[in-house]
Design a protein around this motif. Structure first.
Motif, PDB file in Angstrom:
ATOM      1  N   UNK A  67      40.315 -23.572  19.038  1.00 21.90           N
ATOM      2  CA  UNK A  67      39.798 -24.674  19.857  1.00 21.90           C
ATOM      3  C   UNK A  67      40.933 -25.592  20.296  1.00 21.90           C
ATOM      4  N   UNK A  68      41.825 -25.958  19.362  1.00 17.40           N
ATOM      5  CA  UNK A  68      42.958 -26.819  19.724  1.00 17.40           C
ATOM      6  C   UNK A  68      43.852 -26.140  20.750  1.00 17.40           C
ATOM      7  N   UNK A  69      44.099 -24.862  20.568  1.00 14.89           N
ATOM      8  CA  UNK A  69      44.953 -24.131  21.515  1.00 14.89           C
ATOM      9  C   UNK A  69      44.305 -24.094  22.900  1.00 14.89           C
ATOM     10  N   UNK A  70      43.030 -23.806  22.952  1.00 13.44           N
ATOM     11  CA  UNK A  70      42.332 -23.752  24.234  1.00 13.44           C
ATOM     12  C   UNK A  70      42.397 -25.098  24.952  1.00 13.44           C
ATOM     13  N   UNK A  71      42.206 -26.177  24.196  1.00 17.81           N
ATOM     14  CA  UNK A  71      42.208 -27.516  24.775  1.00 17.81           C
ATOM     15  C   UNK A  71      43.623 -28.065  24.995  1.00 17.81           C
ATOM     16  N   UNK A  72      44.629 -27.365  24.484  1.00 15.13           N
ATOM     17  CA  UNK A  72      46.004 -27.827  24.632  1.00 15.13           C
ATOM     18  C   UNK A  72      46.386 -28.915  23.658  1.00 15.13           C
ATOM     19  N   UNK A  73      45.605 -29.067  22.590  1.00 14.04           N
ATOM     20  CA  UNK A  73      45.857 -30.124  21.608  1.00 14.04           C
ATOM     21  C   UNK A  73      46.931 -29.671  20.623  1.00 14.04           C
ATOM     22  N   UNK A  74      47.781 -30.605  20.209  1.00 19.73           N
ATOM     23  CA  UNK A  74      48.799 -30.266  19.210  1.00 19.73           C
ATOM     24  C   UNK A  74      48.198 -30.194  17.812  1.00 19.73           C
TER      25      UNK A  74
END
Length: 108
Positions: A67-74
């Motif tokens: 989910x973080x990767x998809x959203x671009x979150x670190x």
């Protein structure tokens, strides 16, 4: 993906209201079930961007990394995606934004 994400979000319509001091089930989920996704606790925070992140965590079946990767979150230690301006900035890094005039159902 778009249809599943929309279905997850629509399933929440009418279920929950934000309570006193911004209490909401989405912040609670991130503080308990999906910890650590953000850089800190989210109970008591307005949930507009939190809800968007929650939808994608549910879509990815609780896989916080996906989910973080998809959203671009670190990584969680510096993940401020619970704030709209931060989530927007992260989405820009992945090329996931569209001009408002081109938005359609399922876009963030």
């Amino acid at each position: 993906m778009r249809n599943k994400v929309i279905a997850i979000a629509k399933a929440e319509v009418g279920k929950h209201k934000e309570g006193a001091n911004n209490a909401n089930p989405y912040g609670h989920d991130f503080d308990t079930k999906y910890w650590p996704f953000f850089c800190g606790k989210k109970s008591g925070i307005a949930y507009c961007a939190i809800f968007v992140c929650w939808v994608f965590v549910v879509y990815f079946k609780g896989d916080l990394t996906k989910a973080r990767k998809f959203l671009g979150c670190p990584s969680p230690s510096v993940n401020y995606a619970a704030g709209v301006k931060y989530l927007h900035a992260y989405l820009k890094t992945t090329g996931s934004t569209v001009p408002l005039k081109d938005g359609r159902a399922g876009d963030i």
